[in-house]
Write a protein that holds these residues in place. Sequence first.
Motif, short mmCIF file in Angstrom:
data_model
loop_
_atom_site.label_atom_id
_atom_site.label_comp_id
_atom_site.label_asym_id
_atom_site.label_seq_id
_atom_site.Cartn_x
_atom_site.Cartn_y
_atom_site.Cartn_z
N LEU A 103 -1.63 14.33 -1.53
CA LEU A 103 -2.16 14.92 -2.61
C LEU A 103 -3.64 15.67 -2.39
O LEU A 103 -3.59 16.68 -2.44
CB LEU A 103 -2.29 14.22 -3.85
CG LEU A 103 -1.08 13.86 -4.52
CD1 LEU A 103 -1.38 12.68 -5.61
CD2 LEU A 103 -0.44 14.95 -5.11
N LEU A 104 -4.10 14.79 -1.51
CA LEU A 104 -5.60 15.32 -0.91
C LEU A 104 -5.26 16.57 -0.15
O LEU A 104 -6.07 17.41 -0.16
CB LEU A 104 -6.63 14.24 -0.42
CG LEU A 104 -6.96 13.36 -1.33
CD1 LEU A 104 -7.82 12.21 -0.55
CD2 LEU A 104 -8.27 13.92 -2.34
N ILE A 105 -4.52 16.30 0.89
CA ILE A 105 -4.08 17.36 1.76
C ILE A 105 -3.57 18.65 0.94
O ILE A 105 -4.08 19.90 1.30
CB ILE A 105 -3.22 17.06 2.69
CG1 ILE A 105 -3.73 15.95 3.81
CG2 ILE A 105 -2.49 18.05 3.59
CD1 ILE A 105 -2.82 15.16 4.65
N ILE A 106 -2.89 18.76 -0.08
CA ILE A 106 -2.28 19.77 -0.74
C ILE A 106 -3.32 20.49 -1.53
O ILE A 106 -3.65 21.54 -1.63
CB ILE A 106 -1.20 19.04 -1.76
CG1 ILE A 106 0.03 18.78 -0.73
CG2 ILE A 106 -0.95 20.36 -2.69
CD1 ILE A 106 1.45 18.32 -1.67
N ALA A 107 -4.19 19.74 -2.15
CA ALA A 107 -5.38 20.10 -3.01
C ALA A 107 -6.31 20.90 -2.02
O ALA A 107 -6.99 22.03 -2.37
CB ALA A 107 -6.21 18.95 -3.45
N ALA A 108 -6.66 20.26 -0.67
CA ALA A 108 -7.62 21.09 0.38
C ALA A 108 -6.71 22.24 0.67
O ALA A 108 -7.38 23.43 0.79
CB ALA A 108 -7.70 20.15 1.23
N GLY A 109 -5.42 22.28 0.98
CA GLY A 109 -4.80 23.59 1.47
C GLY A 109 -4.77 24.58 0.00
O GLY A 109 -4.95 25.63 0.39
N ARG A 167 0.81 -1.40 0.19
CA ARG A 167 0.05 0.08 0.15
C ARG A 167 0.62 0.96 -0.06
O ARG A 167 0.79 2.13 0.70
CB ARG A 167 -0.98 -0.08 1.20
CG ARG A 167 -1.81 -1.13 1.08
CD ARG A 167 -2.93 -0.87 2.24
NE ARG A 167 -3.86 -1.76 1.95
CZ ARG A 167 -4.99 -2.13 2.80
NH1 ARG A 167 -4.97 -1.25 4.04
NH2 ARG A 167 -5.90 -2.90 2.47
N ARG A 168 1.93 1.46 -0.83
CA ARG A 168 2.68 2.74 -0.83
C ARG A 168 1.74 3.86 -1.57
O ARG A 168 2.06 4.82 -1.45
CB ARG A 168 3.67 2.34 -1.92
CG ARG A 168 4.73 1.69 -1.13
CD ARG A 168 6.02 1.45 -2.06
NE ARG A 168 7.14 0.81 -1.48
CZ ARG A 168 7.99 0.37 -1.65
NH1 ARG A 168 8.48 0.65 -3.19
NH2 ARG A 168 8.93 -0.31 -1.30
N TRP A 169 0.60 3.60 -2.18
CA TRP A 169 -0.04 4.48 -2.96
C TRP A 169 -1.10 5.25 -1.85
O TRP A 169 -1.41 6.46 -2.09
CB TRP A 169 -0.89 4.02 -4.14
CG TRP A 169 -2.09 3.05 -3.49
CD1 TRP A 169 -1.71 1.47 -3.47
CD2 TRP A 169 -3.25 3.28 -2.83
NE1 TRP A 169 -2.77 0.97 -2.87
CE2 TRP A 169 -3.71 2.00 -2.82
CE3 TRP A 169 -4.01 4.26 -2.84
CZ2 TRP A 169 -5.29 1.90 -2.31
CZ3 TRP A 169 -5.32 4.24 -2.54
CH2 TRP A 169 -5.73 2.95 -2.03
N VAL A 170 -1.20 4.84 -0.97
CA VAL A 170 -2.12 5.44 0.35
C VAL A 170 -1.47 6.74 0.91
O VAL A 170 -2.12 7.72 0.52
CB VAL A 170 -2.41 4.32 1.29
CG1 VAL A 170 -3.17 5.13 2.49
CG2 VAL A 170 -3.26 3.28 0.89
N PRO A 171 -0.33 6.65 1.26
CA PRO A 171 0.21 7.96 1.67
C PRO A 171 0.32 9.21 0.57
O PRO A 171 0.35 10.22 0.82
CB PRO A 171 1.77 7.78 2.34
CG PRO A 171 1.69 6.22 2.23
CD PRO A 171 0.75 5.59 1.46
#
Length: 140
Positions: free
Chosen positions: A34-40, A25-29
């Motif tokens: 990417l979601l945190i950066i988009a929300a920011g 599961r390397r893609w989870v982090p």
Amino acid sequence: MTDVRATPVEFPPGRYGRRRDPKRRRWVPVVAGLLIIAAGLAVTVKLYRQYGVPPYQVGAVAVTDVTATSVKISFEVRVPEGQGARCTVRTRNRAGVEVGRAVVDLPAAGPQARTLFGSVVLTATDQPFYSDVPGCGPAR
């Protein structure tokens, strides 16, 4: 020399929980980052549109004709095209106490005008020391 080989560690089954494959599961982090950066970025854009560049900006402020009970304040205001402005003008004494305040209405200068100029003689209850225009908004 003796040949010593590392033997893999074997844990008793059921004792330490399920072992995970580290490559699984390397893609989870990456997706979470990417979601945190988009929300920011979304929050940044929203706040910039809300607070970034106000439509009414006070430019140069000139203070002249200071007497013991009055002061003349001249200023310029950048406004949306063709709009008027209502500005608050104040003066303070040496201790920082407000000793005079006025609300000045500036009518629109024309349909293409973006800068308005205002001037007011402000009466003070004490010797004026510091004068400013804390803000402007749309004319009423």
